[in-house]
Design a protein around this motif. Structure first.
Motif, PDB file in Angstrom:
ATOM      1  N   SER A  83     -13.908  49.085  18.081  1.00 41.43           N
ATOM      2  CA  SER A  83     -13.605  47.671  17.826  1.00 41.43           C
ATOM      3  C   SER A  83     -14.808  46.895  17.317  1.00 41.43           C
ATOM      4  N   CYS A  84     -16.017  47.406  17.556  1.00 39.11           N
ATOM      5  CA  CYS A  84     -17.215  46.655  17.144  1.00 39.11           C
ATOM      6  C   CYS A  84     -17.260  46.414  15.640  1.00 39.11           C
ATOM      7  N   PRO A  85     -17.172  47.448  14.776  1.00 35.87           N
ATOM      8  CA  PRO A  85     -17.201  47.181  13.335  1.00 35.87           C
ATOM      9  C   PRO A  85     -15.932  46.500  12.830  1.00 35.87           C
ATOM     10  N   ARG A  86     -14.833  46.599  13.574  1.00 40.66           N
ATOM     11  CA  ARG A  86     -13.622  45.889  13.160  1.00 40.66           C
ATOM     12  C   ARG A  86     -13.815  44.377  13.224  1.00 40.66           C
ATOM     13  N   VAL A 227      -9.811  47.527   8.198  1.00 38.54           N
ATOM     14  CA  VAL A 227      -8.390  47.190   8.335  1.00 38.54           C
ATOM     15  C   VAL A 227      -8.279  45.829   9.018  1.00 38.54           C
ATOM     16  N   TYR A 228      -7.192  45.146   8.700  1.00 41.68           N
ATOM     17  CA  TYR A 228      -6.907  43.871   9.363  1.00 41.68           C
ATOM     18  C   TYR A 228      -6.356  44.157  10.756  1.00 41.68           C
ATOM     19  N   MET A 229      -6.984  43.584  11.782  1.00 40.91           N
ATOM     20  CA  MET A 229      -6.580  43.790  13.169  1.00 40.91           C
ATOM     21  C   MET A 229      -6.130  42.457  13.752  1.00 40.91           C
ATOM     22  N   GLY A 231      -4.970  41.473  16.632  1.00 38.34           N
ATOM     23  CA  GLY A 231      -5.449  41.144  17.965  1.00 38.34           C
ATOM     24  C   GLY A 231      -6.888  40.661  17.952  1.00 38.34           C
ATOM     25  N   ILE A 232      -7.751  41.378  17.223  1.00 39.73           N
ATOM     26  CA  ILE A 232      -9.158  40.974  17.133  1.00 39.73           C
ATOM     27  C   ILE A 232      -9.291  39.656  16.382  1.00 39.73           C
ATOM     28  N   MET A 233      -8.499  39.491  15.321  1.00 37.20           N
ATOM     29  CA  MET A 233      -8.556  38.242  14.567  1.00 37.20           C
ATOM     30  C   MET A 233      -8.129  37.063  15.437  1.00 37.20           C
ATOM     31  N   ARG A 234      -7.101  37.249  16.273  1.00 37.09           N
ATOM     32  CA  ARG A 234      -6.675  36.164  17.165  1.00 37.09           C
ATOM     33  C   ARG A 234      -7.791  35.790  18.140  1.00 37.09           C
ATOM     34  N   ARG A 235      -8.461  36.811  18.710  1.00 38.74           N
ATOM     35  CA  ARG A 235      -9.588  36.524  19.609  1.00 38.74           C
ATOM     36  C   ARG A 235     -10.715  35.810  18.864  1.00 38.74           C
ATOM     37  N   TYR A 236     -10.985  36.270  17.664  1.00 39.51           N
ATOM     38  CA  TYR A 236     -12.050  35.662  16.844  1.00 39.51           C
ATOM     39  C   TYR A 236     -11.774  34.173  16.663  1.00 39.51           C
ATOM     40  N   LEU A 237     -10.534  33.849  16.315  1.00 42.07           N
ATOM     41  CA  LEU A 237     -10.192  32.453  16.057  1.00 42.07           C
ATOM     42  C   LEU A 237     -10.081  31.656  17.366  1.00 42.07           C
ATOM     43  N   LEU A 448     -12.557  34.948  33.002  1.00 41.13           N
ATOM     44  CA  LEU A 448     -13.207  35.979  32.193  1.00 41.13           C
ATOM     45  C   LEU A 448     -12.185  37.016  31.692  1.00 41.13           C
ATOM     46  N   ALA A 449     -11.167  37.298  32.494  1.00 38.55           N
ATOM     47  CA  ALA A 449     -10.119  38.220  32.041  1.00 38.55           C
ATOM     48  C   ALA A 449      -9.355  37.638  30.862  1.00 38.55           C
ATOM     49  N   ARG A 450      -9.120  36.340  30.877  1.00 41.61           N
ATOM     50  CA  ARG A 450      -8.438  35.685  29.738  1.00 41.61           C
ATOM     51  C   ARG A 450      -9.296  35.729  28.486  1.00 41.61           C
ATOM     52  N   VAL A 451     -10.625  35.666  28.666  1.00 38.94           N
ATOM     53  CA  VAL A 451     -11.530  35.748  27.509  1.00 38.94           C
ATOM     54  C   VAL A 451     -11.372  37.076  26.794  1.00 38.94           C
ATOM     55  N   MET A 452     -11.204  38.167  27.548  1.00 35.28           N
ATOM     56  CA  MET A 452     -11.113  39.499  26.962  1.00 35.28           C
ATOM     57  C   MET A 452      -9.723  39.823  26.417  1.00 35.28           C
ATOM     58  N   ALA A 453      -8.728  39.025  26.741  1.00 37.80           N
ATOM     59  CA  ALA A 453      -7.347  39.333  26.317  1.00 37.80           C
ATOM     60  C   ALA A 453      -7.189  39.145  24.815  1.00 37.80           C
ATOM     61  N   GLU A 454      -6.495  40.088  24.177  1.00 42.12           N
ATOM     62  CA  GLU A 454      -6.227  39.985  22.727  1.00 42.12           C
ATOM     63  C   GLU A 454      -4.825  39.440  22.471  1.00 42.12           C
TER      64      GLU A 454
END
Length: 454
Positions: A83-86, A227-229, A231-237, A448-454
């Protein structure tokens, strides 16, 4: 608030390359303004007005991109290497989307210089300087994404190497382009901006060499990351948008204050540019500590182990207060000599010195407050507490901006009154951030658990 020597050493060794990196970037801006001061004080004032206006446009998107540091660190702490390079891929997608928005934002900004009452000769320099930076915006965002990635995986030396090489190119290149040496065109203030953009491109090239290194690429599965992810994009935003808005409001209100302050006159505008040049050499290296704290706390959040967090925070306070306190003493003791570095040969420097010397005392006053703000914001961003940072920062900055409008345009008080209002705002902001960090709500396990949720 206690710490062990091992924790202090670990934070110091992580922060040191970032401090060198951020200091190198400050040196780059410092050198550009020094070269411009050889032409005229108007060029120095224009570089501050045009440069800060550019960063106001960029800072929202750059703030989102920079949150990649905490996200990568969280995945790295969880040992989720794929997930790091994603995160990098999502950051570059966001940079592409940002570019047309930046171009749209640029046009109304061009009329802001005149609306703020700047001298015509200053406006004529601010506009091309600003637009040169705007055209290179995409490269600055990509550089931020890549720097955040390597900070997040605890490879700060890569960031240091890339930035140092960029600076070593930028300083001589800007000199050649500003003054037109060795057959290059004499571009003046535009040459300063163009040299910075070219140096940014070189830094990106250095990052990519490390990013596609076969050993690194295999460990982090880089070739499968394009690739477009969702879940990661939602966390990013979700986590990055508040951070971007916080930086936008903070820098936006600062820019309005700066432009309003420059309406006092060229001498006052030049004095502010010179004071903030020294401020950068104090503030920007501490950004390296901020980045290191964000990365370390992000890793503890990802690993679900917050036991060392207090030691990390205390170590951060020790480093920040020691460094900023020493810089503050230097600003007071040698204030006139430090300002004199930017004196244009053959010009009357007395009006600038009369305003700038008391401002240097104010700079020394808020230097420690800056250190506390950067430590606390690094910790809270690493833990994903970006909404609280947004609400608090916006409240303080907007209220201060309202006061500044009355001080400068309605009551027409002296420049130093406006300056001390600015100093007071930073001290209040530092106290509020300190109160939050010393509390416990931001570190609750459910949050903190909510922070990690995708």
């Amino acid at each position: 608030m206690w710490f062990t020597r091992s924790t202090l050493n670990r934070l110091f060794l992580l922060a040191l390359p970032m401090v060198v990196s951020q200091g190198a970037l400050a040196l780059m801006a410092f050198a550009d303004r020094f070269f411009l001061s050889r032409i005229s004080p108007v060029h120095v004032a224009a570089s501050l007005g045009g440069g800060v206006s550019f960063w106001v446009c960029l800072c929202f998107f750059n703030g989102i991109a920079a949150y990649g540091n905490a996200m990568v660190a969280q995945y790295f702490g969880r040992k989720d290497m794929r997930s790091c390079p994603r995160v990098v891929t999502q950051g570059i997608i966001l940079s592409v989307i940002a570019m047309p928005m930046l171009l749209l934002m640029a046009w109304p900004m061009l009329s802001l210089f005149e609306w703020m009452g700047h001298a015509p000769e200053q406006v004529a320099l601010e506009k091309p300087y600003f637009m040169t930076f705007i055209m290179g915006s995409f490269f600055f965002l990509v550089k931020t994404v890549l720097a955040s990635y390597f900070s997040g995986i605890a490879r700060p030396r890569v960031v240091m190497i890339a930035d140092l090489i960029g600076v070593f190119l930028n300083i001589p290149l800007s000199y050649l382009l500003i003054f037109g040496r060795f057959g290059l065109p004499e571009l003046g203030i535009v040459g300063a901006a163009l040299g910075t953009v070219v140096a940014c491109l070189l830094s990106i090239g250095i990052y990519l060499l490390f990013y596609f290194n076969p050993i690194h690429a295999r460990r982090f599965h880089v070739r499968k990351s394009f690739v477009y992810m969702p879940g990661i994009m939602r966390r990013y935003l979700r986590l990055g948008l508040p951070s971007g808005f916080e930086v936008l409001i903070g820098l936006g209100t600062f820019n309005v204050f700066l432009l309003l302050f420059q309406s006092y006159g060229v001498a006052e505008g030049a004095a502010m540019a010179m004071v903030f040049n020294w401020d950068m050499l104090s503030f920007v290296p501490l950004m390296g500590l901020n980045i290191a704290l964000m990365s370390m706390v992000g890793r503890t959040v990802g690993a679900g182990d917050m036991s060392k967090t207090n030691e990390v925070i205390a170590s951060g306070f020790v480093i920040a207060v020691t460094y900023s306190g020493l810089m503050g003493l230097m600003f007071v003791i040698w204030r006139e000599s430090l300002l004199g570095v930017f004196a244009t040969p053959g010009s009357d420097f007395a009006p600038i010195l009369a305003v700038g010397a008391p401002m240097m005392v104010g700079l020394a006053t808020y230097a420690v407050a800056d250190g506390l703000i950067l430590v606390c914001s690094g910790v809270l961003r690493g833990a994903g507490d970006t909404r609280w940072l947004l609400i608090t920062s916006v409240t303080v900055h907007v209220l201060t901006m309202i006061v500044q409008v009355f001080v400068i345009t309605v009551w027409k008080l002296e420049p130093l009154v406006s300056w001390w209002v600015f100093v007071s705002m930073l001290i209040i902001n530092a106290l509020l951030y300190l109160w939050r960090v010393l509390g416990s709500r931001w570190r609750h396990p459910d949050r903190l658990a909510r922070v990690m949720a995708e």
